[in-house]
Design a protein around this motif. Structure first.
Motif, PDB file in Angstrom:
ATOM      1  N   ASP A  98       0.844  -1.205   0.000  1.00 39.88           N
ATOM      2  CA  ASP A  98       0.000   0.000   0.000  1.00 39.88           C
ATOM      3  C   ASP A  98       0.874   1.247   0.000  1.00 39.88           C
ATOM      4  O   ASP A  98       1.563   1.534   0.976  1.00 39.88           O
ATOM      5  N   THR A  99       0.839   2.005  -1.107  1.00 42.44           N
ATOM      6  CA  THR A  99       1.677   3.208  -1.199  1.00 42.44           C
ATOM      7  C   THR A  99       1.069   4.416  -0.502  1.00 42.44           C
ATOM      8  O   THR A  99       1.681   5.483  -0.465  1.00 42.44           O
ATOM      9  N   SER A 100      -0.131   4.261   0.070  1.00 43.81           N
ATOM     10  CA  SER A 100      -0.723   5.378   0.808  1.00 43.81           C
ATOM     11  C   SER A 100      -0.277   5.378   2.268  1.00 43.81           C
ATOM     12  O   SER A 100      -0.675   6.256   3.039  1.00 43.81           O
ATOM     13  N   LYS A 127      -2.675   1.522  -4.847  1.00 47.08           N
ATOM     14  CA  LYS A 127      -3.241   2.801  -4.398  1.00 47.08           C
ATOM     15  C   LYS A 127      -2.424   3.994  -4.891  1.00 47.08           C
ATOM     16  O   LYS A 127      -2.281   5.001  -4.177  1.00 47.08           O
ATOM     17  N   ILE A 128      -1.912   3.893  -6.120  1.00 48.25           N
ATOM     18  CA  ILE A 128      -1.147   5.012  -6.676  1.00 48.25           C
ATOM     19  C   ILE A 128      -2.040   6.206  -6.986  1.00 48.25           C
ATOM     20  O   ILE A 128      -1.549   7.304  -7.275  1.00 48.25           O
ATOM     21  N   ASP A 129      -3.367   6.004  -6.905  1.00 49.05           N
ATOM     22  CA  ASP A 129      -4.313   7.090  -7.134  1.00 49.05           C
ATOM     23  C   ASP A 129      -4.634   7.860  -5.854  1.00 49.05           C
ATOM     24  O   ASP A 129      -5.393   8.838  -5.885  1.00 49.05           O
ATOM     25  N   THR A 131      -3.769  10.064  -2.349  1.00 51.79           N
ATOM     26  CA  THR A 131      -2.830  11.002  -1.715  1.00 51.79           C
ATOM     27  C   THR A 131      -3.139  11.083  -0.227  1.00 51.79           C
ATOM     28  O   THR A 131      -4.313  10.983   0.159  1.00 51.79           O
ATOM     29  N   SER A 133       0.971  10.165  -0.896  1.00 53.08           N
ATOM     30  CA  SER A 133       1.633   8.970  -1.417  1.00 53.08           C
ATOM     31  C   SER A 133       3.015   8.817  -0.786  1.00 53.08           C
ATOM     32  O   SER A 133       3.753   9.796  -0.626  1.00 53.08           O
ATOM     33  N   TYR A 134       3.324   7.585  -0.445  1.00 48.25           N
ATOM     34  CA  TYR A 134       4.638   7.249   0.102  1.00 48.25           C
ATOM     35  C   TYR A 134       5.385   6.324  -0.868  1.00 48.25           C
ATOM     36  O   TYR A 134       6.121   5.448  -0.457  1.00 48.25           O
ATOM     37  N   ARG A 135       5.165   6.570  -2.158  1.00 48.47           N
ATOM     38  CA  ARG A 135       5.730   5.689  -3.169  1.00 48.47           C
ATOM     39  C   ARG A 135       7.262   5.655  -3.115  1.00 48.47           C
ATOM     40  O   ARG A 135       7.872   4.599  -3.267  1.00 48.47           O
ATOM     41  N   LYS A 153       3.225  -0.576 -10.761  1.00 51.03           N
ATOM     42  CA  LYS A 153       2.412   0.463 -10.122  1.00 51.03           C
ATOM     43  C   LYS A 153       0.966   0.300 -10.574  1.00 51.03           C
ATOM     44  O   LYS A 153       0.676   0.315 -11.774  1.00 51.03           O
ATOM     45  N   SER A 155      -3.551   0.632  -9.459  1.00 56.40           N
ATOM     46  CA  SER A 155      -4.662   1.005  -8.597  1.00 56.40           C
ATOM     47  C   SER A 155      -5.727  -0.070  -8.764  1.00 56.40           C
ATOM     48  O   SER A 155      -6.327  -0.187  -9.838  1.00 56.40           O
TER      49      SER A 155
END
Length: 297
Positions: A98-100, A127-129, A131, A133-135, A153, A155
């Protein structure tokens, strides 16, 4: 088979990640059908849920595993063992991260579990959509802990990146025969599917009060002369106060759960499903080994 005909691919894929990473949503999207229940509540998935995707390239069997969570409680130890056992039995591991949220202790534990996996390892940055984001932090974490994992990457909510991820999974799969008929999108038994849909609706209706204290027990199923299926199911909780919450004033809550479940079951089964829902109390059911081994499989 002619020399120019492409051989089919076939693989079993473990979908792993920490709670609420979006694993079940992703599996449903990849399979094109709902095979796993979802909710905002972490650890909604309690079993190894199989979803099946069949295309001209072959077949992928996804095993949606419970969220990997650090806890020494018996309930969570059963869930962790399901994940660990699954990793040992598959052809490919798909790690959903989870990149959020920034990588934490649970990500460290998962990386430790999958780092020794000998087959293809793919990381889906989900969850690249969303914000914030902790990508970048996720990328750094993967560089350090799982440099061998290819990264995609995506969503799971919007579908962004899913075609490329699907292509990569088929590329990584070995050649082999289809394990299920082409029309299958899951191998779940009807009673399990019905119990999971009921539990999902109950979790959505009581997600602040009950979720982890609840399981669903199918006590009777009967096919009626008119072609419909009648099912009696018990929603089992740990305390009398939880029983009252599930039933609601004048039975309003249990009726809402029943109607929502029947509506969704009508979209899954080719015949009407009529539910008779009851609520009962089983104190400390999450401590009972015999029951847990039957529920978590």
């Amino acid at each position: 088979m002619g020399e120019t005909e492409t051989k089919k691919k076939s693989a079993v894929v473990a979908v792993v990640g920490r709670p609420s990473a979006g694993k079940s949503t992703l599996v449903n999207l990849l399979c094109g059908q709902k095979v796993a229940i979802t909710s905002p509540v972490p650890q909604t998935t309690r079993n190894r849920i199989r979803g099946i995707l069949t295309t001209v390239r072959g077949q992928l069997i996804f095993i949606d595993t419970p969220g990997y969570h650090k806890s020494e409680r018996k309930f969570n130890l059963y869930l962790k063992k399901l994940v660990e056992d699954t990793i040992q039995e598959v052809d490919i591991v798909l790690y959903v991260i989870d990149t959020s949220r920034p990588p934490g202790e649970e990500e460290e534990l998962i990386a430790e579990r999958v780092s020794s996996f000998q087959g293809p390892l793919l990381a889906a940055l989900n969850k690249i959509d969303v914000t914030p984001s902790y990508r970048e932090q996720v990328e750094t974490f993967l560089n350090l802990r799982l440099p061998q994992a290819s990264r995609w990457k995506i969503s799971a909510l919007t579908g962004e990146g899913i075609p490329l991820l699907t292509q990569a999974l088929f590329d990584a799969a070995p050649e082999g025969d289809l394990l299920y008929p082409e029309e299958y999108y899951t191998d779940q038994d009807p009673d399990f599917r019905i119990s999971e849909i009921i539990r999902e609706k109950a979790v959505w209706e009581t997600r602040q009060e009950i979720p982890h204290s609840l399981y669903v027990e199918i006590s009777d199923m009967e096919k009626r002369e008119n072609g419909s299926l009648w099912v009696r199911a018990f929603l089992v909780v740990e305390r009398e106060s939880q029983k009252g919450i599930l039933i609601g004033k004048g039975g309003a809550k249990i009726k809402t759960i029943r109607l929502a479940a029947e509506k969704e079951l009508a979209e899954i089964f080719p015949y009407p499903v009529h539910l008779d829902l009851r609520v009962k109390v089983d104190p400390k059911w999450r401590q009972k080994d015999t029951l847990l081994s039957r529920l978590f499989r």
